[in-house]
Enzyme design. Structure first.
Site, PDB file in Angstrom:
ATOM      1  N   ASP A  22      -2.530   3.029   0.664  1.00  9.00           N
ATOM      2  CA  ASP A  22      -2.315   4.230  -0.142  1.00  9.00           C
ATOM      3  C   ASP A  22      -2.578   5.494   0.678  1.00  9.00           C
ATOM      4  OD1 ASP A  22      -1.682   5.665  -2.413  1.00  9.00           O
ATOM      5  OD2 ASP A  22      -3.638   5.420  -3.358  1.00  9.00           O
ATOM      6  N   GLY A  25       1.676   9.902   0.926  1.00 12.40           N
ATOM      7  CA  GLY A  25       2.133  11.185   0.394  1.00 12.40           C
ATOM      8  C   GLY A  25       1.156  12.302   0.743  1.00 12.40           C
ATOM      9  N   HIS A  39       5.504   8.093   4.618  1.00 15.87           N
ATOM     10  CA  HIS A  39       5.824   6.657   4.555  1.00 15.87           C
ATOM     11  C   HIS A  39       6.254   6.158   5.941  1.00 15.87           C
ATOM     12  CE1 HIS A  39       5.307   6.730   0.302  1.00 15.87           C
ATOM     13  NE2 HIS A  39       6.396   7.419   0.043  1.00 15.87           N
ATOM     14  N   ASN A  70       5.868   1.784  -9.055  1.00 17.19           N
ATOM     15  CA  ASN A  70       6.479   2.712  -8.084  1.00 17.19           C
ATOM     16  C   ASN A  70       7.973   2.930  -8.322  1.00 17.19           C
ATOM     17  OD1 ASN A  70       4.369   1.556  -5.333  1.00 17.19           O
ATOM     18  ND2 ASN A  70       4.059   3.330  -6.669  1.00 17.19           N
ATOM     19  N   GLU A 209     -14.333  -9.369  -1.837  1.00 12.98           N
ATOM     20  CA  GLU A 209     -15.164  -8.229  -1.418  1.00 12.98           C
ATOM     21  C   GLU A 209     -14.269  -6.992  -1.310  1.00 12.98           C
ATOM     22  OE1 GLU A 209     -18.478  -8.155  -0.924  1.00 12.98           O
ATOM     23  OE2 GLU A 209     -18.560 -10.248  -1.550  1.00 12.98           O
TER      24      GLU A 209
END
Ligand code: IPE
Ligand code: IPE
Ligand code: MG
Length: 249
Positions: A22, A25, A39, A70, A209
């Site tokens: 992530d 943008g 991207h 998305n 985790e």
């Protein structure tokens, strides 16, 4: 394994690493660039992280590249992502072959445009006998959708008399997910600081985790991955037991 003062023991490495990539943008916005540039830059991180995981012997790497949600982004961004994916797959094929990487896709790949699907299926087919590392790309992936699909398949097997209701177990559910046959992720990393799972691998991360880093995905490279792996190796995975129980064995 040693890398710039980071030492990793080969024994307690995770078998399966999953990453929510992530922040592309925001990376672009910080530089007053178009989101698509973020991207594009992010694909360089993908390349570095795939290579690094292969080099240190990770067995399965799952990358969240495109979620079912998305699809609701602006059409121009969605089509730019499709184009990038196609380019990435085409350019990486020879290296995947050299490094023994097997590609697999998890998600509703049928929603992808025909030209993207063809390239994707071609790479999956050509890499299918590779044994070095399994690279799962989560494409048009949604965890809830995956579970609903599994429930439907199980229900139809019950209806057909192939499966007894009492025989539905956790492992039966797991076997009906996209990730059947794979170990659950040991480690889930999310870049760019968001404290949420965004519909990723909901069933599979029951005991995974979690590591969240504020680094934006295009800035995330192997050094930080190795630091996270080092921190992972210091954690005690208790699976509901007490620390004392684990120290005894
Ligand atoms: C992740 O980066 C890539 C995809 C979801 C396809 P984002 O595009 O979500 O980047 P931010 O969150 O807007 O910074
Ligand atoms: C999650 O990122 C999906 C991928 C990385 C492919 P998003 O940017 O779509 O997640 P939210 O909307 O911030 O939860
Ligand atoms: Mg995002």
């Amino acid at each position: 394994m040693n890398f710039k003062n980071i030492s990793l023991s080969t024994e307690s490495l995770p078998q399966h690493v999953a990453i929510i990539m992530d922040g592309n943008g925001r990376w672009a916005k910080k530089r007053s660039l178009n989101r698509v540039r973020g991207h594009r830059e992010g694909t360089k991180s993908v390349r570095d992280i795939v290579r690094a995981c292969r080099e240190i012997g990770i067995k399965v790497l799952t990358l969240y590249a495109f979620s079912t949600e998305n699809w609701n982004r602006p059409a121009q961004e969605v089509s730019a992502l499709m184009k990038l994916l196609k380019e990435f797959l085409t350019s990486e094929l020879s290296e995947m072959m050299e490094n023994g990487i097997r590609l697999n896709a998890i998600g509703q790949v049928e929603r992808f445009p025909e030209n993207v699907r063809q390239v994707l299926e071609g790479v999956i087919e050509q890499t299918r006998f590779n044994q070095g590392m399994l690279l799962n790309l989560a494409l048009s992936y949604g965890g809830r959708h995956e579970i609903v699909t599994a429930v439907r398949r199980i229900a139809s097997r019950v209806k057909a008399g192939e499966l007894n209701v009492d025989a539905i177990s956790e492992s039966v559910v797991s076997e009906h997910l996209y990730t059947h046959g794979m170990p659950d992720p040991d480690l889930l990393i999310r870049t760019s600081g968001e404290m949420r799972v965004s519909n990723f691998l909901l069933w599979q991360i029951a005991y995974t985790e979690l590591f969240i880093t504020r680094t934006l995905w295009p800035d995330f490279r192997r050094k930080e991955l190795f630091q996270i792996l080092q921190a992972y190796q210091k954690r005690q995975r208790r699976f509901g037991l007490t620390g004392e129980q684990l120290n005894k064995s």
